[in-house]
Enzyme design. Structure first.
Site, PDB file in Angstrom:
ATOM      1  N   GLY A 189     -26.087  14.132  -6.181  1.00 55.66           N
ATOM      2  CA  GLY A 189     -24.659  14.230  -5.956  1.00 55.66           C
ATOM      3  C   GLY A 189     -24.050  15.438  -6.641  1.00 55.66           C
ATOM      4  N   SER A 190     -22.819  15.288  -7.076  1.00 54.70           N
ATOM      5  CA  SER A 190     -22.058  16.435  -7.582  1.00 54.70           C
ATOM      6  C   SER A 190     -22.540  16.980  -8.919  1.00 54.70           C
ATOM      7  CB  SER A 190     -20.574  16.071  -7.685  1.00 54.70           C
ATOM      8  OG  SER A 190     -20.028  15.862  -6.396  1.00 54.70           O
ATOM      9  N   THR A 191     -23.446  16.279  -9.617  1.00 53.09           N
ATOM     10  CA  THR A 191     -24.017  16.881 -10.828  1.00 53.09           C
ATOM     11  C   THR A 191     -24.751  18.169 -10.478  1.00 53.09           C
ATOM     12  OG1 THR A 191     -26.034  15.541 -10.654  1.00 53.09           O
ATOM     13  CG2 THR A 191     -24.251  14.673 -12.042  1.00 53.09           C
ATOM     14  N   PHE A 192     -25.240  18.250  -9.229  1.00 53.46           N
ATOM     15  CA  PHE A 192     -25.979  19.442  -8.799  1.00 53.46           C
ATOM     16  C   PHE A 192     -25.056  20.648  -8.610  1.00 53.46           C
ATOM     17  CE2 PHE A 192     -28.410  22.183  -5.892  1.00 53.46           C
ATOM     18  CZ  PHE A 192     -29.644  22.195  -6.540  1.00 53.46           C
ATOM     19  N   LYS A 193     -23.760  20.425  -8.580  1.00 48.46           N
ATOM     20  CA  LYS A 193     -22.823  21.544  -8.454  1.00 48.46           C
ATOM     21  C   LYS A 193     -22.912  22.484  -9.658  1.00 48.46           C
ATOM     22  CE  LYS A 193     -19.636  18.956  -5.501  1.00 48.46           C
ATOM     23  NZ  LYS A 193     -18.388  18.156  -5.451  1.00 48.46           N
TER      24      LYS A 193
END
Length: 485
Positions: free
Chosen positions: A220-224
């Site tokens: 999810g958005s942790t990969f941003k």
């Protein structure tokens, strides 16, 4: 007369040669198979006549696995696990016919058969004493480990927590839930052990799996944070205040669909990088990924350790951003979806790399090996794995992640009197099913001592679980325990 004698001599030599070859084959090539064969009763009894080394943590102060002298001449020594479920996946179990975790990975030290212990084995043999193994001390912070497990298990969550020392790579916490009690698997009774193991193996919640390193999930958005790293590294003039496109929805090339922001929220059309990460807009990071291209995104992920084979010394499943499936797929990959699959350990390494000014340290579990006489045989020396980003880029990412915790989706991870940097993640799984909840963080920012990744599996924390509401509070508790607050 000489002819027949020669033929008999040759035949005898040939048979003797074949005999020696067979003995050599059985003693070398087949030795391990024969020793571990379930029909080898002698090997079964021998397993319990070794004073197996202990497994400890906190620099030897806490016992995770110990050997008890039963006084029984058949099964002299018994294995016990005082702290049970919270440490089961790491420590493992020592069963009649198998082992797991550190019990397996460091088995030759623990049972005394490692070449480093050859002198000790000789002394024990001559003196007639039971063979004694070396002890293995782990890098774990047991207080933080128990808190992490309690936060997951007490509320019925399925998931994992990994905490690292960002400067060394030492694993401070690595817990998985649901877990199991390893003690019933260590009995010197094959029937009882097999029954206990089969029950665990058939459990639909899969308690035998270590969700920290055995499985991968959409981050999810942790990969941003990784996408941001690639964007900032691609042009040194960029920083946290660089403006990027942030439309309400982003048309995906080659398709008739558009990618929206979370819950259809608006990010105003344009946003700075810090603003986009703070509220976790999808569209700017999806567009960044497409603009950079698959090769640059994959290269940046690899610099954080994605796809690099790891043994800590336990084996770790390989993380991956998935194959190149075109621009539309890359947009989804860049926000931690599609074929993007990470272990919780890998996402902890991302947080640790940013915390350590861009350098990712190789993660490890074993602090040191102590001989039966208490002397140190071996110890782990911290080792650099890669340079993920420059110190300058790491600094920009840190400022962005601080804002997430102070003003954005990660406020639940705030610590009193301390600056925390973090990023939430809510990863979609499949249509109609709840999302995974993630959070990565490190603290204190000024002198990082802990980097953490928390993963809570789909459906185990309610249908509307988010990284900020579910995972960030667990990260808060673990960081607080490590830092002694």
């Amino acid at each position: 007369m000489n002819g027949p004698l020669k033929r008999v001599s040759v035949a005898c030599l040939l048979m003797f040669g074949l005999l020696m070859a067979n003995v050599t084959y059985l003693g070398t090539v087949k030795a391990e198979d024969l020793r571990t064969d379930s029909r080898n009763v002698r090997a079964f009894y021998a397993r319990y006549n070794i004073d197996r080394g202990w497994i400890t943590a906190d620099d030897g102060k806490t016992t995770l696995a110990k050997t008890v002298d039963t006084g029984d001449t058949t099964f002299r020594f018994a294995r016990e696990y005082p702290l049970g479920k919270a440490f089961a996946h790491i420590v493992g179990f020592f069963a009649p016919e198998s082992s797991s975790g550190i019990e397996r990975a460091e088995g030759r030290y623990l049972d005394g058969s490692h070449p480093d212990l050859v002198v000790r084995r000789a002394v024990d043999l001559v003196s007639g004493k039971p063979a004694k193994g070396a002890s293995v001390d782990l890098t774990l912070n047991t207080k933080a480990q128990e808190i992490a497990y309690k936060d997951l298990a007490s509320t019925g969550k399925r998931g994992a927590v990994v905490a690292l020392n960002p400067k060394t790579g030492a694993i401070l916490t690595m817990t998985s839930a649901p877990s199991y009690d390893p003690n019933p698997l260590a009995l010197a009774n094959k029937e009882k052990v097999n029954k206990a193991y089969n029950k665990l193996d058939k459990d639909p919640d899969k308690p035998l799996l270590d969700r920290a390193i055995d499985l991968t999930y959409a981050p999810g958005s942790t990969f941003k944070t990784v996408t941001s790293a690639a964007f900032l590294s691609d042009d040194t003039s960029r920083d946290e205040n660089t403006e990027v496109d942030a439309p309400d929805s982003l048309p995906l090339p080659g398709t008739t669909i558009s990618l929206p922001n979370y819950h259809g929220e608006s990010c105003g059309g344009r946003a700075t990088m810090v603003e986009a990460l703070t509220v976790s807009c999808n569209t700017p990071f999806a567009k960044i990924g497409m603009d950079l291209g698959y090769d640059k995104m994959k290269e940046q992920a690899q610099k954080f350790g994605v796809g690099v084979p790891l043994e800590i010394p336990l084996g770790v499943a390989s993380s991956s951003i998935g194959p190149d499936e075109g621009k539309a797929a890359l947009a989804q990959t860049s926000i931690g979806q599609r074929s993007n699959q990470m272990t919780p350990l890998q996402m902890a390494m991302v947080a640790a790399g940013i915390a350590n000014q861009g350098t990712v340290m190789k993660p490890y579990l074993v602090n040191k090996i102590m001989g039966p006489d208490g002397t140190e045989i071996d110890g782990t020396r911290p080792e650099e794995l890669s340079e993920a980003v420059s110190p300058e880029v790491a600094g920009e990412l840190t400022k962005m992640m601080i804002n997430v915790v102070q003003h954005g989706t990660g406020t639940a991870a705030q610590l009193p009197g301390m600056t925390v940097a973090g990023k939430t993640g809510t990863a979609e799984t499949s249509p109609g099913k709840p999302s995974h909840a993630w959070f990565i963080a490190f603290a204190p920012v000024e002198d990082p001592k802990v980097a953490v990744a928390v993963f809570v599996e789909s459906g185990s924390a309610g249908n509307d679980a988010t990284g900020g509401a579910v995972a960030a509070p667990i990260a808060h508790d673990v960081m607080q325990a490590v830092l002694g607050q």
